[in-house]
Design a protein around this motif. Structure first.
Motif, short mmCIF file in Angstrom:
data_model
loop_
_atom_site.label_atom_id
_atom_site.label_comp_id
_atom_site.label_asym_id
_atom_site.label_seq_id
_atom_site.Cartn_x
_atom_site.Cartn_y
_atom_site.Cartn_z
N VAL A 501 0.85 -1.20 0.00
CA VAL A 501 0.00 0.00 0.00
C VAL A 501 0.88 1.25 0.00
O VAL A 501 0.90 2.01 -0.95
CB VAL A 501 -0.95 0.00 1.21
CG1 VAL A 501 -1.85 1.24 1.19
CG2 VAL A 501 -1.81 -1.26 1.23
N LEU A 502 1.61 1.46 1.09
CA LEU A 502 2.60 2.52 1.17
C LEU A 502 3.97 1.85 1.22
O LEU A 502 4.21 0.99 2.07
CB LEU A 502 2.37 3.40 2.40
CG LEU A 502 1.04 4.14 2.43
CD1 LEU A 502 0.87 4.86 3.77
CD2 LEU A 502 0.94 5.14 1.27
N ILE A 503 4.86 2.25 0.35
CA ILE A 503 6.06 1.44 0.10
C ILE A 503 7.35 2.17 0.47
O ILE A 503 7.39 3.40 0.58
CB ILE A 503 6.14 1.00 -1.37
CG1 ILE A 503 6.40 2.21 -2.28
CG2 ILE A 503 4.86 0.26 -1.79
CD1 ILE A 503 6.73 1.85 -3.72
N ASP A 504 8.38 1.38 0.66
CA ASP A 504 9.76 1.86 0.62
C ASP A 504 10.30 1.45 -0.73
O ASP A 504 10.32 0.25 -1.06
CB ASP A 504 10.57 1.23 1.76
CG ASP A 504 11.97 1.83 1.87
OD1 ASP A 504 12.71 1.80 0.87
OD2 ASP A 504 12.33 2.31 2.97
N VAL A 505 10.74 2.40 -1.53
CA VAL A 505 11.14 2.11 -2.91
C VAL A 505 12.29 1.11 -2.93
O VAL A 505 12.34 0.21 -3.77
CB VAL A 505 11.53 3.40 -3.65
CG1 VAL A 505 12.02 3.08 -5.05
CG2 VAL A 505 10.35 4.36 -3.70
N GLY A 506 13.23 1.26 -2.01
CA GLY A 506 14.36 0.34 -1.96
C GLY A 506 15.51 0.79 -2.84
O GLY A 506 15.59 1.94 -3.27
N VAL A 507 16.39 -0.13 -3.13
CA VAL A 507 17.64 0.17 -3.83
C VAL A 507 17.57 -0.29 -5.27
O VAL A 507 16.93 -1.30 -5.59
CB VAL A 507 18.84 -0.49 -3.11
CG1 VAL A 507 18.77 -2.00 -3.23
CG2 VAL A 507 20.16 0.07 -3.62
N THR A 615 0.41 2.20 -6.49
CA THR A 615 -0.96 2.37 -6.95
C THR A 615 -1.25 3.85 -7.16
O THR A 615 -0.90 4.68 -6.31
CB THR A 615 -1.95 1.80 -5.92
OG1 THR A 615 -1.63 0.43 -5.68
CG2 THR A 615 -3.38 1.91 -6.39
N LYS A 616 -1.90 4.17 -8.26
CA LYS A 616 -2.26 5.56 -8.52
C LYS A 616 -3.31 6.02 -7.52
O LYS A 616 -4.35 5.39 -7.35
CB LYS A 616 -2.82 5.69 -9.94
CG LYS A 616 -3.13 7.12 -10.36
CD LYS A 616 -3.61 7.16 -11.80
CE LYS A 616 -3.94 8.58 -12.25
NZ LYS A 616 -4.38 8.62 -13.67
N PRO A 617 -3.06 7.11 -6.80
CA PRO A 617 -4.02 7.56 -5.79
C PRO A 617 -5.25 8.21 -6.42
O PRO A 617 -5.17 8.85 -7.47
CB PRO A 617 -3.22 8.58 -4.98
CG PRO A 617 -2.23 9.14 -5.96
CD PRO A 617 -1.86 7.99 -6.86
N ILE A 618 -6.36 8.01 -5.76
CA ILE A 618 -7.59 8.72 -6.13
C ILE A 618 -7.77 9.83 -5.10
O ILE A 618 -8.03 9.57 -3.92
CB ILE A 618 -8.80 7.77 -6.14
CG1 ILE A 618 -8.56 6.64 -7.15
CG2 ILE A 618 -10.08 8.52 -6.47
CD1 ILE A 618 -9.63 5.56 -7.11
N ILE A 619 -7.62 11.07 -5.55
CA ILE A 619 -7.63 12.22 -4.65
C ILE A 619 -9.07 12.67 -4.40
O ILE A 619 -9.85 12.87 -5.34
CB ILE A 619 -6.81 13.39 -5.21
CG1 ILE A 619 -5.37 12.94 -5.50
CG2 ILE A 619 -6.84 14.57 -4.25
CD1 ILE A 619 -4.57 12.58 -4.29
N GLY A 627 -6.46 1.90 -4.38
CA GLY A 627 -7.14 0.64 -4.71
C GLY A 627 -6.13 -0.45 -5.01
O GLY A 627 -5.09 -0.20 -5.63
N LEU A 628 -6.41 -1.66 -4.58
CA LEU A 628 -5.50 -2.78 -4.75
C LEU A 628 -6.03 -3.77 -5.76
O LEU A 628 -7.22 -3.78 -6.09
CB LEU A 628 -5.28 -3.47 -3.39
CG LEU A 628 -4.82 -2.56 -2.25
CD1 LEU A 628 -4.63 -3.36 -0.97
CD2 LEU A 628 -3.53 -1.82 -2.62
N THR A 629 -5.16 -4.62 -6.25
CA THR A 629 -5.53 -5.54 -7.32
C THR A 629 -6.51 -6.61 -6.86
O THR A 629 -7.15 -7.27 -7.69
CB THR A 629 -4.28 -6.22 -7.90
OG1 THR A 629 -3.54 -6.84 -6.83
CG2 THR A 629 -3.39 -5.20 -8.60
#
Length: 688
Positions: A501-507, A615-619, A627-629
């Motif tokens: 949902v909310l991510i750490d992009v990582g390396v 995921t593209k946010p809906i503002i 929204g998730l898959t």
């Protein structure tokens, strides 16, 4: 339970942690290579660990200070080592016989797969290793093109060796000899990215300045196992192959290890950095020494030095066992430590046991508490969000500490991994073979703590376990000077079930820039691309001096609260006195409340908070939705009329990041309207 700690910490003591916690007759042909020199005589609920935390006391330590427990030295005294060395001949015979027997007991389906791989490798055309490719790291920062060629060589050799060990017909021996001869003719086994430490600096390897890095250790351990298991077969082609192999191990591994104490990873000099290199290389050197070294005095010296160096690694860990390099590096840090412990126990025929060392168990158990779901793991710093830890390394800890929960977790990982046995290196193959049947038949039902806290890192994991979806929240405190650091103090990541949902992009892909002074010019290392505030237009700063304070963790009435002040992670230009971030999970409601409470010295520009998602946010008004898959959604709703919301796309080009997240990421930017020096913003994260 309430826990408070001050960060940065390099050690903390957990008090009153309570744990509940036959030599096989050698068979097979006796060969000269298993004999020491004759001068040897001269130198003569389910049985898993239950934690009951009565008191946890954390103290502030100076940077790089560690409490010298010397756990290995305690169990492996000079007297014990002498006995182990005296019995090395019998142990080698036993080890060889056990490995060969275990290989033959593998299921036919696995053996057929292994032989087919060897047949393909038997037709392989060996690539040349060009000086110009080695120099690419110096000229343009690319390390992968050379490493792809050299790693392909090593993989092919491993596949041929495994096929021969399974089939035992000799048809792969000539191609094995070709591969070994090429490996032994290589100017160095050291990666172009690591040769920079030689006295002549970055560039081609200096033949007068031998160095041991991760790659050298890995190939050496494989060669040592090949020597023990197939040396007689190779002698049928030419005894000079084995002779050359032993000389290479002596000149590239054994002698440099004994003669040098300036290799930084040994941690034998003041202020040396300690990370996965230490235990990873030490474990491989241990394998080389135990399988090949014939001089008893030399073997004893290697073991004594190795124990001293490896104890530095263990001492650098806090009592809670947290790996500051993250779950991906656990495989090469805690995971390799487990192998080292296991080899020493095996060598002693059970006379040495580490099962009562709680700290060592905690190091092994870290990987379980970092697991999200399936192949997803928390990925602070340079850790990877998608991985399957090598099951045999987890199983090893289950065996060492008689812990059925870790064994079940290892079996769960094996079920995810297809095929279960890796054929990439000989040593990984040999690690898996003896436990294959147990691993495949063991229960897959393991449990991870619903709430867990690592005070040394300010790292917490929380699981809602709600019937409508499991919210998983992970937080990080610590400081911005840890190994493989990203500027992420106070950040968090969120999953719903197995979906990010909310991510750490990582390396991204490692390049020369990744480990240079320009590291924090890379966008994904910066705090503005983490789930963190930008304070007065200023991001977090790198270095141990930039750290979290007043980290707290409280579990009460099946709810959990995590608090951290991140103000000290920002430079003075941010003009922030305090920024207290409080995250409270209510599992019954399947929601999280976040309070951002801050005080500024002055107002320069509007405060913003970044939220990273794939995921593209809906503002919407005062909220945004992700929204998730799987059809579920997560809403992040703010106090009314307190924020302005917008988002931007971030196109990914790095193949390592694209593989994990796809081609596009999104950063939702929450701009706070309040310009007061003191303010509180509250928002709720709700799974629907």
């Amino acid at each position: 339970m309430i826990i408070h700690s001050s960060i940065p910490l390099t050690n903390c003591n957990e008090l009153n942690l309570i744990a509940s916690g036959e030599p096989v007759n050698p068979a097979g042909n006796k060969t000269g290579r298993t004999k020491l020199a004759r001068s040897r005589d001269k130198y003569t609920q389910d049985s898993f660990i239950i934690f009951r935390m009565i008191l946890l006391s954390c103290s502030l330590f100076l940077a790089n200070f560690s409490f010298a427990q010397q756990i290995l030295n305690k169990h492996l005294s000079a007297t014990v080592l002498t006995k182990l060395v005296d019995n090395i001949d019998d142990w080698r015979l036993k080890k060889r016989a056990e490995w060969l027997q275990d290989i033959q007991q593998l299921p036919d389906t696995e053996k057929i797969r292994m032989v087919k791989k060897a047949e393909q490798a038997n037709a392989f055309t060996w690539p040349s290793l060009l000086a110009t490719k080695y120099l690419e790291y110096k000229t343009d920062g690319n390390r992968t093109r050379y490493e792809e060629d050299v790693n392909k060589r090593r993989t092919i050799v491993a596949q041929l060796v495994i096929g021969e060990l399974v089939e035992r017909k000799g048809r792969f021996i000539p191609q094995i000899a070709n591969g070994l001869w090429l490996l032994l003719e290589e100017s160095t086994w050291v990666s172009p990215a690591h040769i920079v430490v030689q006295k002549s600096g970055i560039g081609l390897p200096d033949p007068t300045d031998e160095y041991i890095d991760l790659g050298a250790g890995r190939v050496a351990a494989d060669l040592a196992a090949i020597y023990l298991l197939l040396g007689d077969d190779l002698d049928q082609i030419s005894p000079l192959i084995s002779k050359k192999l032993k000389l290479a191990l002596r000149d590239r591994i054994v002698n440099p290890y004994l003669e040098r104490d300036d290799f930084w990873w040994m941690a034998l000099r003041p202020n040396n950095t300690i990370n996965n290199w230490n235990i990873w290389i030490n474990t491989n050197v241990l394998k080389v020494a135990l399988l090949v070294e014939e001089d008893p005095l030399k073997l004893n010296k290697i073991l004594r030095k190795l124990i001293t160096s490896s104890d530095k690694f263990i001492d650098a860990y806090a009592e809670d066992g947290a790996c500051e390099e993250g779950p991906s590096y656990w495989l090469h840090a805690g995971g390799e430590l487990g192998q080292l412990l296991s080899w020493f126990e095996d060598l002693s025929h059970g006379q040495v046991s580490f099962k009562d060392e709680q700290k060592l168990f905690n190091i092994g158990n870290y990987i379980l508490n970092s697991h999200v779901h399936g192949d997803r793991y928390i990925n602070f710093a340079d850790a990877e969000a998608i991985q399957i830890p090598y099951p045999a390394k987890v199983w090893t800890y289950g065996t060492l500490f008689q812990n059925e929960n870790l064994k079940a977790y290892a079996s769960y990982l094996a079920a995810l991994k297809s095929p279960a046995i890796s054929l990439g290196t000989v040593q990984d193959f040999l690690m898996h073979v003896p436990i294959y049947d147990q691993l495949m038949k063991h229960s897959l039902h393991f449990t991870a703590d619903q709430f867990h806290f690592y005070p040394s890192l300010g790292q917490a994991t929380m699981r809602s376990r709600h019937k409508n979806g499991n919210l998983f929240l992970a937080t990080i405190g610590s400081n911005n000077g840890v190994s493989h650091n990203h500027n992420d103090v106070g950040s968090y990541m969120l999953y719903l079930d197995s979906l990010p949902v909310l991510i750490d992009v990582g390396v991204g892909t490692y390049t020369k820039e990744t480990f240079s002074a320009n590291r924090y010019a890379l966008w994904n290392m910066q705090s503005q691309w983490h789930n963190l505030p930008i304070i007065n237009g200023v991001q977090e700063k790198d270095g141990k001096a930039y750290h979290a304070e007043h980290v707290s963790f409280e579990v009460k009435n099946k709810s959990v609260n995590y608090g951290v002040d991140i103000a000290k992670a920002y430079p003075k230009e941010a003009a922030v006195i305090s920024w207290k971030r409080n995250l409270s999970m209510n599992p019954q409601k399947n929601e999280i409340q976040v309070d951002e409470v801050y005080q500024l010295q002055e107002f320069k520009t509007a405060q913003t908070i970044s939220f990273m998602s794939m995921t593209k946010p809906i503002i919407g008004k005062d909220q945004f939705l992700l929204g998730l898959t799987n059809g579920k959604k997560v809403t992040i709703a703010f106090d009314k009329n307190t924020v302005d919301l917008s988002y931007e796309e971030k196109q990914l080009e790095d193949p390592r990041l694209v593989k994990v997240w796809g081609n596009t990421l999104y950063r939702t930017k929450v701009r706070l309207k309040n310009e007061a020096l003191k303010n509180q913003l509250t928002y709720k994260i709700v799974a629907n």
